[in-house]
Scaffold this motif. Structure first.
Motif, PDB file in Angstrom:
ATOM      1  N   HIS A  85      -5.626  -5.141   4.273  1.00 41.38           N
ATOM      2  CA  HIS A  85      -6.913  -5.273   4.641  1.00 41.38           C
ATOM      3  C   HIS A  85      -7.515  -4.349   5.971  1.00 41.38           C
ATOM      4  O   HIS A  85      -8.743  -3.755   5.323  1.00 41.38           O
ATOM      5  CB  HIS A  85      -7.094  -6.829   5.611  1.00 41.38           C
ATOM      6  N   VAL A  86      -6.686  -3.816   6.623  1.00 44.04           N
ATOM      7  CA  VAL A  86      -7.392  -2.713   7.394  1.00 44.04           C
ATOM      8  C   VAL A  86      -7.517  -1.427   6.774  1.00 44.04           C
ATOM      9  O   VAL A  86      -8.340  -0.645   7.098  1.00 44.04           O
ATOM     10  CB  VAL A  86      -6.365  -2.580   8.935  1.00 44.04           C
ATOM     11  N   ARG A  87      -6.838  -0.978   5.610  1.00 38.93           N
ATOM     12  CA  ARG A  87      -6.806   0.067   4.908  1.00 38.93           C
ATOM     13  C   ARG A  87      -8.261   0.166   4.222  1.00 38.93           C
ATOM     14  O   ARG A  87      -8.930   1.056   4.161  1.00 38.93           O
ATOM     15  CB  ARG A  87      -5.862   0.356   3.985  1.00 38.93           C
ATOM     16  N   LEU A  88      -8.347  -1.000   3.271  1.00 42.63           N
ATOM     17  CA  LEU A  88      -9.688  -1.189   2.628  1.00 42.63           C
ATOM     18  C   LEU A  88     -11.059  -1.302   3.646  1.00 42.63           C
ATOM     19  O   LEU A  88     -12.076  -0.639   3.422  1.00 42.63           O
ATOM     20  CB  LEU A  88      -9.736  -2.677   1.906  1.00 42.63           C
ATOM     21  N   LYS A  89     -10.718  -1.950   4.756  1.00 50.13           N
ATOM     22  CA  LYS A  89     -11.725  -1.598   5.984  1.00 50.13           C
ATOM     23  C   LYS A  89     -12.060  -0.560   6.060  1.00 50.13           C
ATOM     24  O   LYS A  89     -13.148  -0.095   6.606  1.00 50.13           O
ATOM     25  CB  LYS A  89     -11.351  -2.757   7.049  1.00 50.13           C
ATOM     26  N   ALA A  90     -11.252   0.254   6.080  1.00 57.19           N
ATOM     27  CA  ALA A  90     -11.006   1.754   6.788  1.00 57.19           C
ATOM     28  C   ALA A  90     -11.844   2.307   5.602  1.00 57.19           C
ATOM     29  O   ALA A  90     -12.143   3.875   5.754  1.00 57.19           O
ATOM     30  CB  ALA A  90     -10.045   2.374   7.278  1.00 57.19           C
ATOM     31  N   GLY A  91     -11.689   1.997   4.431  1.00 56.49           N
ATOM     32  CA  GLY A  91     -12.273   2.855   3.196  1.00 56.49           C
ATOM     33  C   GLY A  91     -11.404   3.872   2.856  1.00 56.49           C
ATOM     34  O   GLY A  91     -11.724   4.916   2.159  1.00 56.49           O
ATOM     35  N   ARG A  92     -10.095   3.680   2.987  1.00 59.94           N
ATOM     36  CA  ARG A  92      -9.198   4.610   2.396  1.00 59.94           C
ATOM     37  C   ARG A  92      -8.221   4.026   1.413  1.00 59.94           C
ATOM     38  O   ARG A  92      -8.116   2.999   1.164  1.00 59.94           O
ATOM     39  CB  ARG A  92      -8.003   4.759   3.733  1.00 59.94           C
ATOM     40  N   GLU A  93      -7.884   4.896   0.406  1.00 62.38           N
ATOM     41  CA  GLU A  93      -7.032   4.905  -0.367  1.00 62.38           C
ATOM     42  C   GLU A  93      -5.627   4.851  -0.324  1.00 62.38           C
ATOM     43  O   GLU A  93      -5.134   5.630   0.871  1.00 62.38           O
ATOM     44  CB  GLU A  93      -7.082   5.817  -1.838  1.00 62.38           C
ATOM     45  N   GLN A  94      -4.519   4.382  -1.163  1.00 61.00           N
ATOM     46  CA  GLN A  94      -3.259   4.352  -0.651  1.00 61.00           C
ATOM     47  C   GLN A  94      -2.623   5.867  -0.743  1.00 61.00           C
ATOM     48  O   GLN A  94      -1.883   6.028   0.003  1.00 61.00           O
ATOM     49  CB  GLN A  94      -2.454   3.631  -1.764  1.00 61.00           C
ATOM     50  N   ALA A  95      -3.295   6.480  -1.662  1.00 62.80           N
ATOM     51  CA  ALA A  95      -2.749   8.125  -1.573  1.00 62.80           C
ATOM     52  C   ALA A  95      -2.952   8.640  -0.220  1.00 62.80           C
ATOM     53  O   ALA A  95      -2.360   9.554   0.162  1.00 62.80           O
ATOM     54  CB  ALA A  95      -3.290   8.729  -2.577  1.00 62.80           C
TER      55      ALA A  95
END
Length: 286
Positions: free
Chosen positions: A17-27
């Protein structure tokens, strides 16, 4: 505090959730943590642990507020689960143990059963009769099977119990397991449980029009709350003879939710279902 399995799943849910909220990709997250993308994927699926240092680096990369980090630090704390599946709990097959953890932390459980009484509602006599005749013999320790299932059942009567709903085909009431006395006791127990405020029990009778093939699918839907910012965990559990599937994809959960709504709508009301329970119980008294 939640079980180790649920803590990992909740942490993964929060991290995604926080990764998507930050607009970041897994890579990008993998590069920030100097690890492979597979590690990020496993973390978000709840399949691996993470050190406090790595978690802090990852959350800072996502620009998470320090106050919001505390919940995730608590979820990531390592606590030994050695011996959790020892003693009588060892009767649970490995593929079922995740379900036991999810069930114990759930706030809502919905279950459809087509042929036999759900395990969480079975009496001791019914459990023993099932074990003697079952094609699935995980353990020869019948006493252990009884103790393990009764421990699961305790969630229904604990303080702050989950809300639990059942749709049971009429077959569950009429399929004779063990003696008439066993069935009478089992049906009395179902009637008693149906009167609890946190239990909703409905019977799907033989003579109603149900969704085509609907009653041929036994499944359980579980909802586990989150104290963080991510949405609650939602799973559909589907069991076969020697394995089980844990579905959490949104489309799969939605499909089973629609089937649940259809089956529940076709079922008798809780009040009418209680009358049927008592009527079938009286037939075993004759």
């Amino acid at each position: 505090m939640a079980t180790p399995t649920v803590r990992r799943l909740q942490l993964g849910n929060e991290l995604r959730h926080v990764r998507l909220k930050a607009g970041r990709e897994q890579a990008e997250a993998a590069e920030a943590l100097d690890c492979g993308i597979g590690k990020i994927s496993r973390l978000e699926l709840g399949q691996g642990g993470i050190s406090k240092g790595d978690l802090k680096l990852l959350l800072e990369f996502y620009e998470v507020d320090p106050d919001e980090m505390q919940w995730m630090f608590e979820l990531a704390r390592t606590r030994s689960s050695r011996g959790r599946w020892g003693d009588y709990r060892a009767v649970f097959p490995e593929w079922f143990r995740m379900y036991v953890d999810l069930e114990s932390d759930a706030e809502e459980i919905r279950q459809v059963q087509g042929e036999i009484v759900p395990g969480i509602l079975q009496t001791e006599g019914y459990i023993r009769a099932m074990d003697k005749a079952s094609a699935r013999r995980e353990s020869e320790d019948i006493d252990g099977n009884v103790a393990a299932r009764q421990e699961r059942q305790a969630i229904l009567t604990r303080d702050g119990p989950p809300n639990v709903s059942f749709v049971l085909s009429e077959s569950c009431l009429r399929r004779k397991i063990g003696t008439a006395e066993v069935m009478r006791e089992q049906l009395e127990h179902l009637a008693e449980m149906a009167l609890r405020q946190n239990v909703n029990l409905q019977v799907l009778p033989f003579d109603v029009e149900a969704p085509p093939g609907g009653t041929s699918y036994d499944f359980t839907m579980l909802r586990i709350p989150s104290n963080g910012i991510a949405a609650p965990l939602e799973f559909v559990y589907v069991e076969c003879l020697d394995d089980a599937r844990y579905l959490d994809a949104k489309d799969a959960v939605s499909a089973y939710a629609r089937l649940w709504d259809q089956l529940q709508a076709a079922s008798l009301s809780p009040k009418e279902s209680l009358k049927v329970l008592r009527s079938v119980r009286n037939q075993y008294s004759e």
